[in-house]
Write a protein that holds these residues in place. Structure first.
Motif, PDB file in Angstrom:
ATOM      1  N   VAL A  97       0.779  -1.348   0.017  1.00  0.00           N
ATOM      2  CA  VAL A  97       0.141  -0.047  -0.086  1.00  0.00           C
ATOM      3  C   VAL A  97       0.861   1.280  -0.031  1.00  0.00           C
ATOM      4  O   VAL A  97       1.991   1.407   0.725  1.00  0.00           O
ATOM      5  CB  VAL A  97      -0.930  -0.001   1.083  1.00  0.00           C
ATOM      6  CG1 VAL A  97      -1.967   1.164   1.295  1.00  0.00           C
ATOM      7  CG2 VAL A  97      -1.897  -1.259   1.309  1.00  0.00           C
TER       8      VAL A  97
ATOM      9  N   CYS B 161      -8.796   2.667   2.139  1.00  0.00           N
ATOM     10  CA  CYS B 161      -7.770   2.394   0.922  1.00  0.00           C
ATOM     11  C   CYS B 161      -8.640   2.513  -0.482  1.00  0.00           C
ATOM     12  O   CYS B 161      -9.862   2.372  -0.559  1.00  0.00           O
ATOM     13  CB  CYS B 161      -7.030   1.059   0.866  1.00  0.00           C
ATOM     14  SG  CYS B 161      -6.262   0.515   2.396  1.00  0.00           S
TER      15      CYS B 161
ATOM     16  N   ALA C 201      -8.143   1.125  -4.375  1.00  0.00           N
ATOM     17  CA  ALA C 201      -7.254   0.291  -5.247  1.00  0.00           C
ATOM     18  C   ALA C 201      -7.711   0.730  -6.959  1.00  0.00           C
ATOM     19  O   ALA C 201      -8.792   1.036  -7.158  1.00  0.00           O
ATOM     20  CB  ALA C 201      -7.948  -1.136  -4.783  1.00  0.00           C
TER      21      ALA C 201
ATOM     22  N   VAL D 235      -2.614  -0.086  -4.927  1.00  0.00           N
ATOM     23  CA  VAL D 235      -3.663   0.440  -3.608  1.00  0.00           C
ATOM     24  C   VAL D 235      -2.833   1.614  -2.680  1.00  0.00           C
ATOM     25  O   VAL D 235      -1.772   1.720  -2.535  1.00  0.00           O
ATOM     26  CB  VAL D 235      -3.729  -0.731  -2.611  1.00  0.00           C
ATOM     27  CG1 VAL D 235      -4.591  -0.270  -1.324  1.00  0.00           C
ATOM     28  CG2 VAL D 235      -4.354  -1.836  -3.334  1.00  0.00           C
TER      29      VAL D 235
END
Length: 96
Positions: A8, A54, A56, A69
């Protein structure tokens, strides 16, 4: 990925929330050769719990799908508040 991990990307605001330091402070450690403080800052969040928001996105790179992400929100987890929230959600199912 296949082993249950996800890379991430965290940008400035979110990284500061996790690390407790600004990018300028980390850069200062690097420029001053203070490797110990730099490494300590990176190790500090280990084993601490956060709630992440998050986003994506699927990209195509050389005809291969890749999922990127990005972290949009990082807040330290408050176990008491999280438990209350979960109990409220469970109670809604009892009413069905």
């Amino acid at each position: 990925d296949e082993d249950g991990h996800q890379w991430v990307t965290a940008f400035n605001t979110e990284a500061e929330a996790i690390l407790g330091k600004t990018a300028e402070q980390l850069n200062e450690y690097v420029m001053n050769g203070d490797e110990e403080s730099f490494n300590k800052t990176l190790q500090e969040p280990n084993l601490k719990e956060f709630i992440f928001g998050c986003r994506a996105k699927i990209d195509m790179n050389n005809e291969e799908q890749q999922i990127r992400v990005n972290l949009t929100k990082a807040t330290p987890m408050d176990p008491l508040q999280e438990a209350k929230t979960l109990l409220e959600k469970i109670a809604k199912y009892d009413d069905l």
